[in-house]
Design a protein around this motif. Structure first.
Motif, short mmCIF file in Angstrom:
data_model
loop_
_atom_site.label_atom_id
_atom_site.label_comp_id
_atom_site.label_asym_id
_atom_site.label_seq_id
_atom_site.Cartn_x
_atom_site.Cartn_y
_atom_site.Cartn_z
N ASN A 91 28.76 23.43 22.09
CA ASN A 91 27.04 23.77 22.67
C ASN A 91 26.24 23.30 20.98
O ASN A 91 24.84 22.64 21.38
CB ASN A 91 27.69 25.70 21.92
CG ASN A 91 28.25 26.08 23.43
OD1 ASN A 91 27.08 25.96 24.21
ND2 ASN A 91 29.08 27.04 23.26
N VAL A 144 18.88 28.43 19.55
CA VAL A 144 19.50 27.29 20.02
C VAL A 144 20.56 26.99 19.89
O VAL A 144 20.68 26.49 18.39
CB VAL A 144 18.59 26.11 19.38
CG1 VAL A 144 18.36 23.95 20.00
CG2 VAL A 144 17.19 25.77 19.52
N GLY A 145 21.77 26.55 20.39
CA GLY A 145 22.53 26.48 20.30
C GLY A 145 23.59 27.66 20.56
O GLY A 145 24.89 27.05 20.72
N PRO A 175 22.56 17.61 21.69
CA PRO A 175 21.20 17.24 20.71
C PRO A 175 21.33 17.29 19.55
O PRO A 175 20.69 17.52 18.07
CB PRO A 175 20.34 17.55 21.82
CG PRO A 175 20.75 17.89 22.72
CD PRO A 175 22.56 18.30 21.93
N ILE A 176 22.38 18.52 19.25
CA ILE A 176 22.07 19.38 17.35
C ILE A 176 23.17 19.06 16.74
O ILE A 176 22.54 18.66 15.69
CB ILE A 176 22.42 20.98 18.01
CG1 ILE A 176 21.33 21.74 18.85
CG2 ILE A 176 22.17 21.06 16.20
CD1 ILE A 176 22.06 22.82 19.44
N ALA A 198 19.34 22.37 14.18
CA ALA A 198 18.14 21.56 15.68
C ALA A 198 16.74 21.97 15.79
O ALA A 198 16.60 20.84 16.49
CB ALA A 198 18.64 23.43 16.40
N THR A 199 15.88 22.46 14.97
CA THR A 199 14.65 21.84 14.93
C THR A 199 14.34 20.64 14.64
O THR A 199 13.55 20.25 15.10
CB THR A 199 13.90 22.33 13.75
OG1 THR A 199 14.36 24.07 13.15
CG2 THR A 199 12.70 22.46 13.18
N SER A 217 14.97 18.78 17.21
CA SER A 217 13.80 18.84 18.64
C SER A 217 12.67 18.04 18.54
O SER A 217 11.38 17.36 19.12
CB SER A 217 12.95 20.28 18.72
OG SER A 217 12.46 20.25 17.74
N PHE A 218 12.30 16.72 16.99
CA PHE A 218 11.18 16.23 16.72
C PHE A 218 11.05 14.93 17.28
O PHE A 218 12.48 14.86 17.96
CB PHE A 218 11.15 16.21 15.10
CG PHE A 218 10.72 17.00 13.95
CD1 PHE A 218 10.42 18.69 14.54
CD2 PHE A 218 11.35 17.09 12.52
CE1 PHE A 218 10.31 19.23 13.69
CE2 PHE A 218 11.03 17.66 11.86
CZ PHE A 218 10.65 19.13 12.97
#
Lengths: 471, 338
Positions: free
Chosen positions: B309, B43-44, B315-316, B201-202, B205-206
């Motif tokens: 990025n 991710v990213g 979102p990250i 990043a994780t 995503s929650f």
């Protein structure tokens, strides 16, 4: 004193069986509640099914298709549980074709539908009536697939003609020629470039065969084979490429070249699976025969090969293909990774295939071999006419399960960095839009694999019924 | 059959290539494409979009190099590599460079015979825990169950950290990042540990990111950077100074928006040297004068790549932190262009 007050002189009318023995109740008493243990198991089963459905059903019913990211999905769902199938809609093309250029995607589709045209004469010979009907449906489906991927009219026509040819009995048998040509057509469609390279590779076989036919009466079998193989190899090494380039200059038959790096998704799995299946069956037969042979060297090589390949996990072979070969070959060698993997998968499957077929050979009664000898057939004729048809028939379930296993094993390539559907699932989850999505992707992939594997297993059952000769 | 032709052609091509193994730069120019090894998906940093175009922070480095060498940021063949295949892919020449968030370590640099050309992201291992657990520091994690990816340096770092702090823990070994997310959310472990960028990043995503906190302790150094093969100094220099050009561009205020303006000539001699209006730095690399102009124009300077990025507006949402310019208190620092 033989007074009999009453003698029945007619049969009683049949009474209906007790209500507890027939119908739904009877069936349930017999199958679900036939004892206290079964009753408990049935009730437990019902409870488990209920909870599973209760947990999964709302999730499925709340499906969201119109979302372009996971966060959009969550907004639409407003905190309720629901499946976000938007990821499948968004990435469907990628999951099917990987990175294959969008405007060329009709080529894999054409190769795929022609695959069925190529295998139909082998699988269904002659075509039973219900297959004829199903085949019509498949032709329409194939045309539709070609149409939505924007194939040119010529591709539609080619498929239509090839598909309809199977209906016409005198042609149906000749379509086996098409089956033999199919691998070459597929290579051209998938990789593109000039058709003449594929044609000149094919010409090598034709030249070899002609020379064999020419020399065989004069010089005998062995020399004819050796000379024709040498000539064919000479053609491939020295003349094929210049010939192709020369012909391409005269009549260009070009498709946009596509590098195999662009292959991915389901297309990659099907390609690896099909080449593995098509390659492993003949190789497996040869290996199985070699293992039963009396010739020491042939037998030793075959046993060594089979035991070595079966002793090593497929993933190891894939690592050899992807990393070790890179080190052994001279630096800068461009040995196509897909080709490497295809070879490894085929070798792997052929070792298993050999053992399955050997099982079939061993199951044949000794009398069959002796009968073949008694008829005065030579080794190859005996194999072709007597032994193999029976041995293969016995091994059908084993062969098909090897095929199914092979097809599913193709997902292992994601570990060496090839993006098949599972690899793409990982890549898709790495985008900011879909990071965090899991179930939907894997359920979809499982579903797609199920369709293919289930179809194969149903076909195997059909074939067993068809070839059933026991009484 | 067809394979035989392939083999024959390969053997011949292989011998030819073995003899004429020229510099990587010449190979890339002759090929017209840069083979760049990236992650199969992180991710990213690197991931393909729905049309198959790769995007991300590491991808940006590849595109900058391609723009500098070939004049076209899209002339890149992205080769997805896994943690296990990346080094062989580079060593065997399958890729010209790796930009695959690879930690610069002694053995990789010296023993594996690679050359790290710089650092484009300073990462470090961190911890994430649910807020309901009530911890605020990694020092309070005594006795915790911890989800951890096996076979990575994170496993060793974790053992070191807990031993040094005289604490015990129970590892829950996990194969992939996706599995780690699921296990953590399902409550199979109290704490999730991996690189801090991965944690962010994780968490992003929650469904409810605010219910989880990333603990302040960073327990390891993970300098990530692009790398090339040992022995081709010219190519190494080229990749190194392309990265430096991106970093210097941010420092000097060259952005993809104002670069055309600045390329006409400025009063700052270093900007002029980078953009090729003064001197001939490109010529020394075997390129033309405009190389850095094109590299910066491809995706923007270092800061722009970061913001687009993995920065705070994505979102990250990573803060610059250690990855700020040295002037702003970070570690990102490029040697001067002169």
């Amino acid at each position: 004193m033989s007074e009999q007050s009453y003698v029945r002189d007619e049969m009683l009318p049949e009474l209906p069986p007790p209500a507890t023995e027939v119908g739904v109740i009877g069936w349930m008493r017999e199958n679900l509640f036939s004892g206290w243990l079964n009753t408990i198991l049935t009730l437990a089963g019902i409870v488990i099914v209920y909870f599973a459905v209760a947990a999964a059903l709302p999730w499925f019913l709340n499906s969201v298709w119109n979302a372009n990211s996971l966060s959009e999905c969550r907004e639409i769902l407003e905190g309720e549980a629901g499946a976000c199938w938007g990821v499948i809609r968004d990435r469907f093309n990628q999951l099917m074709f990987g990175f294959y250029p969008h405007e060329e995607q009709w080529r894999p589709v054409l190769a795929f539908v022609l695959l069925f045209v190529a295998i139909a004469p082998i699988l269904f010979n002659p075509m039973p009536l219900e297959m004829k009907i199903a085949w019509g449906g498949f032709i329409i489906f194939g045309l539709w697939l070609l149409w939505i991927t924007g194939a040119p009219i010529l591709a539609h026509l080619a498929f239509l003609v090839a598909g309809l040819a199977l209906y016409y009995e005198p042609w149906a048998r000749k379509m086996l020629f098409f089956s033999a040509l199919y691998p070459f057509i597929m290579v051209w469609l998938m990789w593109g470039g000039s058709a003449w390279y594929v044609i000149s590779a094919l010409l090598g076989f034709v030249i070899g065969y002609l020379i064999y036919r020419l020399l065989e009466p004069i010089m005998g079998f062995l020399i004819a084979v050796i000379v024709s193989v040498l000539v064919a190899i000479g053609w491939w090494f020295f003349l094929a490429a210049p010939f192709a380039a020369w012909m391409a200059g005269i009549i260009p038959l070009e498709l946009t070249p596509v590098e195999s790096r662009k292959f991915g998704g389901l297309m990659l799995s099907v390609m690896l699976g099909v080449t593995g299946i098509v390659g492993s069956l003949p190789l497996g037969i040869v290996l199985a025969l070699a293992r039963q042979s009396d010739l020491l060297i042939v037998k030793t090589i075959s046993v060594g090969f089979i035991e070595f390949i079966r002793g090593v996990p497929l993933i190891t072979l894939l690592f050899v293909a992807s990393t070790l070969l890179n080190i052994f070959l001279p630096p800068g060698t461009e040995f196509d990774i897909i080709l490497r993997v295809m070879i490894m998968v085929t070798l792997f499957a052929s070792a298993y295939m050999a053992e399955v077929i050997r099982g079939g050979l061993a199951a044949l009664p000794r009398g069959q071999y002796e009968a073949a000898d008694a008829l005065g057939l030579d080794y190859w004729k005996a194999q072709r006419l007597i032994i193999m048809p029976q041995a293969l028939k016995i091994s059908i379930p084993g062969i098909v399960s090897t095929f199914i296993g092979l097809f599913k094993d193709t997902t292992l390539v994601s570990i060496i960095g090839l993006l098949d559907m599972l690899g793409l699932a990982n890549a898709i989850r790495a985008t900011t839009a879909w990071n965090g999505i899991i179930w939907e992707l894997y359920i979809f992939i499982a579903f797609v694999f199920f369709i293919f594997c289930f179809a194969m297993s149903r076909y195997s059952m059909y074939l067993e019924r068809k070839l059933q000769t026991g009484h | 059959m067809k394979k035989t032709v392939f083999f024959g052609a390969l053997a011949v091509a292989g011998m030819a290539a073995g003899v004429a193994a020229a510099g990587t730069l010449d190979d890339v120019k002759a090929r017209g494409k840069l083979n760049c090894g990236v992650s199969t998906g992180l991710v990213g940093f690197a991931a393909p979009d729905a049309n198959g175009n790769w995007e991300g922070f590491d991808v940006g480095v590849c595109r900058a190099v391609a723009a500098a060498v070939l004049g076209d940021p899209t002339a890149v063949e992205f080769v997805p590599t896994t943690g296990k295949t990346r080094f062989t892919a580079l060593a065997s020449g399958e890729v010209d460079m790796l930009a695959r968030n690879t930690t610069w370590t002694f053995t990789r640099d010296v023993d594996l015979k690679f050359e790290f050309v710089g650092i484009n992201y300073y990462d470090g291992q961190g911890f994430m825990a649910p807020k309901s657990l009530g911890v605020t520091s990694a020092k309070e994690l005594d006795g915790a169950t911890i989800c951890i990816q096996t076979g990575t340096t994170t496993e060793l770092n974790l053992a070191d950290f807990f031993r040094a702090n005289n604490m015990s823990y129970e590892p829950v070994p996990i194969e992939t990042n996706a599995e780690a997310q699921q296990q953590y959310l399902a409550g199979a472990c109290d704490v999730l540990t991996t690189d801090a960028s991965g944690l962010a990043a994780t968490r992003a995503s929650f469904e409810n990111p605010q219910d989880h906190i990333i603990l302040p302790e960073i327990i390891s150094k993970e300098p990530l950077g692009p790398l090339v093969r040992h022995g081709d100094q010219q190519w190494g220099d080229l990749v190194r100074w392309t990265l430096n050009a991106l970093i210097s561009a941010e420092e000097l205020g060259i952005t993809s928006a104002n670069i055309d303006e600045l390329a006409k000539g400025t009063k700052n001699p270093e900007i002029n040297r980078i953009l090729g209006t003064e001197g001939d730095l490109g010529g020394m690399l075997g390129l033309d004068k405009q190389w850095a102009y094109r590299a910066i124009k491809a995706g923007g300077n270092y800061g722009e790549l970061f913001e687009k990025n993995i920065g705070e507006n994505t979102p990250i949402g990573l803060a610059r932190g250690l990855n700020a310019q040295w002037k702003d208190g970070g570690l990102i620092y490029s040697p001067p262009f002169r």
